[in-house]
Design an enzyme around this catalytic site. Structure first.
Site, PDB file in Angstrom:
ATOM      1  N   ASP A  62      39.120  39.455  37.595  1.00 34.03           N
ATOM      2  CA  ASP A  62      39.248  40.907  37.568  1.00 34.03           C
ATOM      3  C   ASP A  62      40.451  41.249  36.726  1.00 34.03           C
ATOM      4  OD1 ASP A  62      37.211  41.550  39.232  1.00 34.03           O
ATOM      5  OD2 ASP A  62      38.417  41.552  41.058  1.00 34.03           O
TER       6      ASP A  62
ATOM      7  N   ASP B  54      47.247  -1.503  52.775  1.00 34.73           N
ATOM      8  CA  ASP B  54      46.228  -0.494  52.489  1.00 34.73           C
ATOM      9  C   ASP B  54      46.640   0.973  52.649  1.00 34.73           C
ATOM     10  OD1 ASP B  54      44.373  -2.199  51.605  1.00 34.73           O
ATOM     11  OD2 ASP B  54      42.791  -1.500  52.952  1.00 34.73           O
TER      12      ASP B  54
HETATM   13  P1  ATP Z   1      38.908  45.289  38.426  1.00 32.90           P
HETATM   14  O1  ATP Z   1      39.853  45.132  39.580  1.00 32.90           O
HETATM   15  O2  ATP Z   1      37.609  44.631  38.602  1.00 32.90           O
HETATM   16  O3  ATP Z   1      39.528  45.131  37.096  1.00 32.90           O
HETATM   17  P2  ATP Z   1      38.970  48.071  38.603  1.00 32.90           P
HETATM   18  O4  ATP Z   1      39.928  48.124  39.710  1.00 32.90           O
HETATM   19  O5  ATP Z   1      39.404  48.528  37.267  1.00 32.90           O
HETATM   20  O6  ATP Z   1      38.323  46.705  38.469  1.00 32.90           O
HETATM   21  P3  ATP Z   1      37.289  49.786  40.096  1.00 32.90           P
HETATM   22  O7  ATP Z   1      38.325  49.892  41.111  1.00 32.90           O
HETATM   23  O8  ATP Z   1      35.897  49.509  40.456  1.00 32.90           O
HETATM   24  O9  ATP Z   1      37.629  48.776  38.998  1.00 32.90           O
HETATM   25  O10 ATP Z   1      37.346  51.129  39.272  1.00 32.90           O
HETATM   26  C1  ATP Z   1      36.410  51.447  38.283  1.00 32.90           C
HETATM   27  C2  ATP Z   1      36.686  52.803  37.756  1.00 32.90           C
HETATM   28  O11 ATP Z   1      36.590  53.752  38.791  1.00 32.90           O
HETATM   29  C3  ATP Z   1      38.077  52.963  37.179  1.00 32.90           C
HETATM   30  O12 ATP Z   1      38.110  52.661  35.817  1.00 32.90           O
HETATM   31  C4  ATP Z   1      38.357  54.420  37.415  1.00 32.90           C
HETATM   32  O13 ATP Z   1      37.845  55.197  36.338  1.00 32.90           O
HETATM   33  C5  ATP Z   1      37.568  54.745  38.652  1.00 32.90           C
HETATM   34  N1  ATP Z   1      38.440  54.722  39.825  1.00 32.90           N
HETATM   35  C6  ATP Z   1      39.196  53.735  40.262  1.00 32.90           C
HETATM   36  N2  ATP Z   1      39.842  54.038  41.384  1.00 32.90           N
HETATM   37  C7  ATP Z   1      39.464  55.298  41.690  1.00 32.90           C
HETATM   38  C8  ATP Z   1      39.767  56.195  42.750  1.00 32.90           C
HETATM   39  N3  ATP Z   1      40.588  55.867  43.733  1.00 32.90           N
HETATM   40  N4  ATP Z   1      39.215  57.402  42.718  1.00 32.90           N
HETATM   41  C9  ATP Z   1      38.371  57.734  41.753  1.00 32.90           C
HETATM   42  N5  ATP Z   1      38.037  56.952  40.747  1.00 32.90           N
HETATM   43  C10 ATP Z   1      38.573  55.742  40.690  1.00 32.90           C
END
Ligand code: ATP
Length: 922
Positions: free
Chosen positions: A345, A741
């Site tokens: 990730d 051993d």
């Molecule tokens: P990884 O840890 O796999 O790199 P990530 O943390 O970037 O992934 P997600 O947490 O699934 O992935 O987030 C994906 C997308 O969702 C983000 O790029 C952002 O645009 C949106 N996002 C993340 N956190 C939030 C939140 N708390 N509220 C709203 N949208 C969010």
């Protein structure tokens, strides 16, 4: 009739369990209830008693014969009143018993190590006690505890839900129902509702897949539904690794060979005695031949090897904990070193997960936070970011304490930077409904009462929100969404993402004329929204990740970035970290969905970045890589990551940000969520495996040495001395086996990491460990030890026989005396050469003198050496082992013969290095 828990109202429930929703139980009450109801644990199968385990060690067929024969010889000696012969039988039995004791000690050491690690990765629950939010071991929960439930948690006990915000649970483990069940906090009226329909209950071991809630613990441990089904949790189920299985099989094969050779030795000895010997064939001859050959079989069969592998793996596991990686299964520790693909990730693993808002885009303008002029529109954007947010904020000593997701904390920090008070913002607009964030939708929505009505505030991935936009808010006036305006938003989004910023869009929707807001769903709230602006935040790459990726490249390991984030953001970070090279490509989850399996397989090797992935995409990526036969590690944290974590050879969960479910599915839990830790763990895994190889190298070559020595005595003896000779007595063989051993093998298992362990391509996990030359090395080095030891016999015999004849002793007496001396030399050379040979096994390529010191091995060496020398130093032990004090010349000989394997192997290592250098220079 008393109401069932699922029939009670919240107040009735809290009253009957004597607990409080806000404060929970007091610590004192918890103690009383633990005393009363016991721990929240399923009963484990009873451990085998020490005595039974001791018997286990002895029940090997050969060991039984040995004990039987020794007892017989012991009894015969008593009957015949020959005390000196009683010793031999007694000694053999003593050695066998000591060996069994050592076996148990090793077993329990390994078990303890495994148990302590298991305890480390035991599941946790969030409870409210004494008014405080605490995280405790699930086992410490008591009836009446108030637990906080969130997506990704296991239901920690049987509970009754008292608050549900879209709470859903996967109960397939209990009911077989695959579709998650919506959980409610309302009482149910009917009595006798089937388990699966008691929607306001939660059952231990099932998984919270969505939403959040509060619940009261209603039963714990064996009283829970799962406890009733699984009357006993058989945790002692063995965790054998592929290598252990192979070695156990090999052990059986070697046992057959050893037995065959032993039988041949026995047969030759007896035949020779009848056919060629002048002396009468007594019971003694039979007994000695039997004891020697069975002792040889016991010594030569590597029955302890699987146990030694367990110990080395378990000790390696303990070491890994210090390096911030908790391994949850032994087989995974073994596979770890052959990891070839690491799918990681981005957020938090490759990056720091510390988000700071840097830029805003609204009213067609991108502005830097560092020189922002506050406008009502910006104020709105900022407060929406604070409202649609689950960060817990407290004020303490004039500053704000924030607990929550870094992406959300960034919004709170932005408000604070702009001199807004996030607590006041939250207090001004009550939240009346919400749709929690999930990585599938990539959106989050909250509904609030504003002055002019009810509004939903939505934040999330811009590309997702753009598709749901009906209007754009331009300085307060609503413009209908058209291709041109949204294009401007898209360009702004891409520009920010190209600078490695994570971008979130903020939108809103007015929801008037709705009777029950709490029933509003995604379709109602997250469609036809009004777009307000974009927020770009930086999450810097971890500096140590860059070095770790360089290390991976050198070690033939491919790093792949998988992220929910935007492609451009991912590409920018991946390029900075060196994951994405010139010929590599980045694709989105959507692009991946469009590829057929064949097309995907063709491109697989070039794709280094996957952006905007869904949990299903992750499973497909792991499967595709695994189909190539390579060993794949995959990280994850969310509840939906469990399938891909399970699918991977090494499933890795984040210890800090990971959900309980992800941790439960994983083979490895990172206590610092850091990519560099994965790479470090892989290098430790390589070291552990190579140490196992060292132990095997040592043990098997020594066993071959023992067989060769005895075999040569029986066969070559006829040629050289005109009769078969017993190069070692049964007690001597067993003693050598005992002192050389296990201790040395475990010492080798604790070797420090070789410096160039990450300079090679990963080991092919499907290849036998004996390929790559190890099998050949074991064979010739074992043969060499055997030959040298037999040489010791020959020289010792010749020297003393001639001497005895010169002293005009009879042939028989001279021969007997010469044999005792010859056996002494054989006994010493076999033991000491094996002890020294352990240093050869320290590395297949490096000289042991150039490696870091291994104090365990050195300690083991001296302990074993002293034990061996004691046998000859004390008259009593000399007597019972039937040996003599060697002369100075003979000591010289013992040393010379014993160090020969070290010198020879050192020379071959130099030779191999030179020829390898020549080859690479060609
Ligand atoms: P990884 O840890 O796999 O790199 P990530 O943390 O970037 O992934 P997600 O947490 O699934 O992935 O987030 C994906 C997308 O969702 C983000 O790029 C952002 O645009 C949106 N996002 C993340 N956190 C939030 C939140 N708390 N509220 C709203 N949208 C969010």
């Amino acid at each position: 009739m008393e109401k069932q828990v699922y029939q009670q109202t919240k107040d009735e429930l809290l009253k009957s369990f004597d607990t409080n929703e806000k404060l929970g139980l007091s610590e004192q009450e918890v103690l009383i209830r633990t005393e009363k109801y016991g721990k929240n644990k399923l009963a484990e199968a009873k451990k085998r008693s020490l005595f039974l385990r001791f018997i286990d060690q002895l029940k090997d067929f050969m060991v039984l014969i040995l004990i039987g024969a020794s007892l017989l010889s012991f009894l015969m000696a008593i009957l015949e009143k020959k005390p000196e012969e009683m010793f031999e039988g007694g000694l053999i039995i003593a050695i066998v018993l000591i060996n069994a004791l050592l076996g148990i000690m090793q077993e329990s050491k390994a078990e303890k190590a495994l148990e302590s690690i298991k305890a480390m990765s035991s599941p946790h629950a969030k409870v409210i006690r004494g008014g405080k939010d605490l995280i405790i071991d699930v086992a410490d929960l008591v009836i009446g505890d108030i637990v906080v439930l969130e997506a990704g948690d296991y239901m920690p006990a049987d509970v009754r839900i008292i608050q549900s915000v879209n709470l859903k649970a996967d109960e397939s483990a209990l009911t077989g129902e695959a579709v998650p069940v919506e959980k409610s906090a309302l009482p149910l009226e009917d009595l006798n509702i089937p388990l699966g329909d008691r929607v306001n209950l939660g059952f231990m071991g099932t998984v919270v897949t969505y939403g959040r809630g509060l619940a009261v613990v209603t039963s714990v441990g064996m009283d829970t539904e799962i406890g009733k089904i699984a009357a006993m949790l058989n945790e002692t189920e063995s965790d054998t690794t592929p290598l252990q299985k192979n070695i156990a099989q090999l052990g059986k094969f070697l046992a057959i060979i050893a037995l065959a050779i032993t039988a041949v030795i026995f047969a030759i000895t007896i035949i020779e005695a009848y056919a060629f010997s002048n002396a009468p064939v007594t019971f003694e001859v039979w007994k000695d031949a039997l004891l020697t050959s069975v002792a040889l079989a016991v010594a030569a069969i590597p029955e302890g090897l699987p146990a030694i592998i367990t110990i080395v793996l378990a000790l390696g596991m303990q070491n890994l904990v210090k390096q911030r990686a908790i391994m949850r299964t032994l087989p995974a520790v073994e596979t770890l070193g052959s990891t070839t693909i690491i799918c990681s990730d981005k957020t938090g693993t490759l990056t720091q997960n510390v988000m700071t808002v840097q830029e805003l885009y609204l009213n067609k303008n991108t502005q830097k936070v560092s020189n922002l002029k506050m406008t009502p529109q910006i104020e709105r954007l900022v407060s929406y970011g604070v409202l649609c947010n689950d960060t817990k904020i407290r004020e303490e000593n004039d500053s704000f304490v924030k607990i929550g997701d870094p992406t959300e904390i960034a919004f709170v920090d932005l408000a604070i930077t702009l001199k807004e008070n996030p607590i006041t913002i939250n207090a001004s607009y009550d939240r009346i409904h919400e749709l929690p964030f999930d990585s599938e939708r990539k959106l989050m929505t909250t509904v609030h009462k504003f002055k002019d009505g009810i509004y939903a505030v939505i934040k999330g991935a811009p590309d997702v929100l753009f598709k749901r936009t009906k209007f754009i808010d331009d300085n307060g006036s609503l413009i209908p969404n058209d291709a041109h305006t949204i294009k401007e938003f898209e360009t702004a989004n891409n520009n920010m993402a190209d600078k490695a910023l994570r971008v979130l869009a903020i939108a809103y929707k007015k929801v008037d004329n709705v009777k029950d807001v709490s029933k509003l769903s995604y379709a109602d709230l997250e469609t036809d929204v009004t777009l307000l602006g974009l927020v770009g935040m930086i999450d810097p790459a971890r500096p140590e990740a860059k070095d770790a990726i360089v290390q991976c490249k050198k070690a033939g390991i491919t790093t792949i970035m998988i992220t929910g984030d935007h492609k451009n953001t991912a590409v920018a970070i991946a390029t900075e970290l060196g994951i994405l090279g010139k010929d590599d490509i980045a694709i989105t989850g959507h692009e991946l969905d469009l590829l057929s399996d064949d097309e995907f397989a063709q491109r697989l090797a070039h794709i280094r970045v996957y952006a905007r992935v869904s949990p299903e995409n992750k499973v497909r990526i792991v499967k595709a890589w695994r189909a190539t036969g390579l060993v794949v590690a995959m990280t994850g944290d969310g509840v939906n990551d469990a399938p891909s974590i399970k699918q991977a050879d090494i499933g890795i969960a984040m210890g800090i940000t990971g959900t309980e479910v992800a941790k439960g599915a994983a083979d490895m839990v990172l206590t610092d969520d850091n990519f560099a830790t994965i790479v470090n763990a892989v290098s430790e895994g390589r070291a552990i495996f190579s140490n196992i190889k060292k132990s095997i190298h040592f043990l098997l070559s020594c066993n071959i040495g023992e067989i060769v020595t005895i075999f040569l005595g029986t066969t070559l003896g006829i040629l050289l001395f005109g009769e078969t000779v017993t190069t070692l007595t049964a007690a001597q063989i067993l003693w050598v086996n005992l002192v050389t051993d296990s201790l040395m093998a475990i010492g080798l298992g604790l070797e420090p990491k070789e410096p160039d362990i990450m300079d090679y391509a990963p080991r092919d996990s499907k290849k036998s460990i004996f390929s790559d030359g190890l099998g050949f090395k074991i064979a010739w080095q074992g043969l060499m030890i055997g030959l040298l030891t037999f040489a010791a016999y020959y020289i010792g015999y010749t020297l003393h026989f001639d001497e005895a004849i010169a002293a005009s002793q009879g042939h028989l007496a001279a021969s007997e005396q010469a044999q005792t001396y010859a056996q002494t030399l054989t006994f010493m050379v076999l033991a000491i050469s094996q002890l020294i040979h352990a240093f050869n096994a320290r590395s297949e390529t490096h000289s042991p003198f150039k490696l870091k010191m291994n104090k365990f091995l050195i300690m083991a060496f001296f302990i074993s050496l002293v034990l061996q020398l004691v046998t000859v130093a004390i008259p009593f032990t000399r007597n019972i082992f039937g040996i003599q004090v060697p002369t100075l010349l003979e000591w010289g000989l013992i040393v010379a013969l014993s160090v020969t394997p070290l010198i020879v192997v050192e020379i071959t290592k130099i030779f191999n290095k030179v020829s390898k250098k020549k080859k690479t220079n060609l």
